[in-house]
Design a protein around this motif. Structure first.
Motif, mmCIF file in Angstrom:
data_model
loop_
_atom_site.group_PDB
_atom_site.id
_atom_site.type_symbol
_atom_site.label_atom_id
_atom_site.label_comp_id
_atom_site.label_asym_id
_atom_site.label_seq_id
_atom_site.Cartn_x
_atom_site.Cartn_y
_atom_site.Cartn_z
ATOM 1 N N VAL A 5 0.835 -1.204 0.000
ATOM 2 C CA VAL A 5 0.000 0.000 0.000
ATOM 3 C C VAL A 5 0.868 1.252 0.000
ATOM 4 N N PHE A 6 2.037 1.167 0.630
ATOM 5 C CA PHE A 6 2.929 2.319 0.749
ATOM 6 C C PHE A 6 4.013 2.330 -0.337
ATOM 7 N N THR A 7 3.889 1.453 -1.309
ATOM 8 C CA THR A 7 4.850 1.405 -2.408
ATOM 9 C C THR A 7 4.282 2.145 -3.614
ATOM 10 N N ALA A 8 4.975 3.176 -4.049
ATOM 11 C CA ALA A 8 4.499 3.977 -5.182
ATOM 12 C C ALA A 8 4.705 3.219 -6.489
ATOM 13 N N THR A 9 3.644 3.127 -7.285
ATOM 14 C CA THR A 9 3.700 2.534 -8.615
ATOM 15 C C THR A 9 2.851 3.393 -9.544
ATOM 16 N N GLY A 10 2.822 3.005 -10.813
ATOM 17 C CA GLY A 10 2.003 3.741 -11.755
ATOM 18 C C GLY A 10 0.525 3.706 -11.391
ATOM 19 N N ARG A 11 0.085 2.613 -10.776
ATOM 20 C CA ARG A 11 -1.323 2.472 -10.414
ATOM 21 C C ARG A 11 -1.599 2.840 -8.955
ATOM 22 N N ASN A 12 -0.547 3.039 -8.188
ATOM 23 C CA ASN A 12 -0.703 3.388 -6.767
ATOM 24 C C ASN A 12 0.079 4.677 -6.502
ATOM 25 N N ARG A 13 -0.563 5.781 -6.795
ATOM 26 C CA ARG A 13 0.102 7.075 -6.665
ATOM 27 C C ARG A 13 0.123 7.521 -5.201
ATOM 28 N N ILE A 14 1.320 7.851 -4.757
ATOM 29 C CA ILE A 14 1.498 8.385 -3.407
ATOM 30 C C ILE A 14 2.088 9.772 -3.556
ATOM 31 N N ILE B 67 7.067 9.577 9.455
ATOM 32 C CA ILE B 67 6.283 9.663 8.221
ATOM 33 C C ILE B 67 7.195 9.511 7.013
ATOM 34 N N LYS B 68 8.371 10.089 7.091
ATOM 35 C CA LYS B 68 9.343 9.941 5.999
ATOM 36 C C LYS B 68 9.702 8.470 5.811
ATOM 37 N N ALA B 69 9.854 7.740 6.911
ATOM 38 C CA ALA B 69 10.165 6.309 6.830
ATOM 39 C C ALA B 69 9.007 5.534 6.220
ATOM 40 N N LEU B 70 7.769 5.927 6.550
ATOM 41 C CA LEU B 70 6.610 5.260 5.963
ATOM 42 C C LEU B 70 6.589 5.406 4.443
ATOM 43 N N PHE B 71 7.091 6.543 3.960
ATOM 44 C CA PHE B 71 7.101 6.811 2.523
ATOM 45 C C PHE B 71 8.442 6.474 1.876
ATOM 46 N N ALA B 72 9.207 5.601 2.495
ATOM 47 C CA ALA B 72 10.525 5.251 1.968
ATOM 48 C C ALA B 72 10.452 4.637 0.578
ATOM 49 N N LEU B 73 9.341 3.957 0.272
ATOM 50 C CA LEU B 73 9.179 3.322 -1.035
ATOM 51 C C LEU B 73 8.386 4.204 -1.992
ATOM 52 N N ALA B 74 8.294 5.469 -1.640
ATOM 53 C CA ALA B 74 7.689 6.481 -2.515
ATOM 54 C C ALA B 74 8.650 7.668 -2.551
ATOM 55 N N PRO B 75 9.802 7.496 -3.207
ATOM 56 C CA PRO B 75 10.887 8.493 -3.137
ATOM 57 C C PRO B 75 10.525 9.881 -3.653
ATOM 58 N N GLU B 76 9.487 9.987 -4.473
ATOM 59 C CA GLU B 76 9.113 11.301 -4.986
ATOM 60 C C GLU B 76 8.353 12.144 -3.959
ATOM 61 N N VAL B 77 7.910 11.517 -2.882
ATOM 62 C CA VAL B 77 7.203 12.246 -1.833
ATOM 63 C C VAL B 77 8.222 12.891 -0.902
ATOM 64 N N GLU B 78 8.153 14.203 -0.784
ATOM 65 C CA GLU B 78 9.112 14.924 0.061
ATOM 66 C C GLU B 78 8.476 15.220 1.416
ATOM 67 N N ASN C 192 -0.376 18.957 6.919
ATOM 68 C CA ASN C 192 0.083 18.528 5.600
ATOM 69 C C ASN C 192 -0.628 17.240 5.203
ATOM 70 N N PHE C 193 -1.218 17.233 4.009
ATOM 71 C CA PHE C 193 -2.040 16.117 3.546
ATOM 72 C C PHE C 193 -1.316 15.335 2.452
ATOM 73 N N PHE C 194 -1.233 14.004 2.634
ATOM 74 C CA PHE C 194 -0.577 13.120 1.674
ATOM 75 C C PHE C 194 -1.573 12.050 1.218
ATOM 76 N N LYS C 195 -1.691 11.876 -0.076
ATOM 77 C CA LYS C 195 -2.566 10.856 -0.637
ATOM 78 C C LYS C 195 -1.800 9.544 -0.753
ATOM 79 N N VAL C 196 -2.374 8.471 -0.242
ATOM 80 C CA VAL C 196 -1.764 7.144 -0.332
ATOM 81 C C VAL C 196 -2.647 6.289 -1.228
ATOM 82 N N GLY C 197 -2.391 6.365 -2.528
ATOM 83 C CA GLY C 197 -3.146 5.614 -3.520
ATOM 84 C C GLY C 197 -4.638 5.857 -3.413
ATOM 85 N N LYS C 198 -5.402 4.805 -3.625
ATOM 86 C CA LYS C 198 -6.857 4.871 -3.515
ATOM 87 C C LYS C 198 -7.328 4.515 -2.112
#
Length: 281
Positions: free
Chosen positions: A84-93, A127-138, A152-158
């Motif tokens: 769920v926390f891994t950014a992919t083309g179909r799972n935008r974070i 929070i940064k560690a949670l998004f470790a597999l979504a490197p484009e999220v700063e 600060n609001f972050f979208k985690v896929g759907k």
């Protein structure tokens, strides 16, 4: 003097504290559950299930005071949540927006979870560690307390939206109470609040601000213990038992099990499982 309920800590173990801290810092570099699964079993348990590891050092009577198995995911479960926390083309974070008032917050249908805690508790780092597999999220992490001034609001896929709240206490925004209180009270899609507590110093007077709001508004919340690698085993156990006692006797809405965090993937599973619960089978 040994605190009640704790086993005396051998001198040799105390001498190894520095070495253990170096190991813990090295362990913090692991980003995926797959990497952790390749570790020796003892080291893997310390990373993924730190509360179980701590319980080993308690006397039999004291073990009964610590809730360990209420929420007990397997490593396979944690691996599922990691996707769920891994950014992919179909799972935008992605970062969505920031707001200083609730009416400026994005209007979203997805469920939300928020992270709140005292300034310098390590909230942004977690929070940064949670998004470790979504490197484009700063996620900005500062050595100075009170760096986060807005919600600060972050979208985690759907799946959901994660909200990073300003820290309270030192250098908190002047309108902190109005901003956060309004959000906690009126945000209809807020499903779970993660209240971060510094395990080195335990629950402080300033933490009563957030605890009081969660209790007043009957919000379900969880206590997450940060910085568990920053003190000795004996000190950490003492703090954990004191916090557990506080949760059992002084709170109504707090989940009874504490979550000391060394590996962010454990927290990923906590979020993922509760979202499943709210969605239903």
């Amino acid at each position: 003097m040994t605190a009640p309920g704790l086993r005396p800590i051998p001198r040799k173990l105390l001498e190894l504290t520095g070495a253990l801290r170096r190991v813990n810092r090295a362990c913090s570099t692991f980003q995926t559950v797959a990497e952790v699964l390749r570790l020796p079993k003892r080291q893997m348990t310390k990373l993924a299930f730190p509360l179980q590891e701590l319980q080993r050092h308690l006397t039999p009577d004291a073990r009964l005071d610590l809730h360990v198995k209420i929420f007990d995911p397997s490593l396979e479960d944690i691996s599922k949540a990691e996707s769920v926390f891994t950014a992919t083309g179909r799972n935008r974070i992605e970062y969505l927006s920031s707001a200083v008032r609730l009416d400026h917050a994005p209007d979203l249908a997805h469920p939300e979870v928020c992270f709140i805690g005292r300034s310098n508790v390590g909230k942004s780092s977690l929070i940064k560690a949670l998004f470790a597999l979504a490197p484009e999220v700063e996620v900005r992490v500062s050595k100075k307390p009170g760096h986060t001034k807005k919600m600060n609001f972050f979208k985690v896929g759907k799946y959901f939206t994660l909200v990073d709240m300003p820290g309270y206490g030192y250098r908190a925004p002047e309108d902190f109470v109005d901003m956060v209180e309004t959000y906690l009270k009126e945000r209809r899609n807020l499903m779970r609040t993660f209240l971060l507590v510094d395990s080195v110093v335990g629950i402080q007077k300033t933490d009563s601000i957030a605890i009081g709001m969660c209790e007043e508004f009957s919000l379900p919340y969880v206590m997450v213990l940060t910085k568990i690698d920053k003190s000795s085993k004996g000190h950490l156990l003492k703090q954990v038992l004191q916090i557990q006692k506080f949760v059992d006797s002084e709170t109504q809405g707090c989940f009874p099990q504490l979550f000391p965090v060394r590996l962010s993937s454990t927290l990923e599973w906590i979020i993922f499982r509760w979202l499943q619960f709210f969605k239903g089978p």
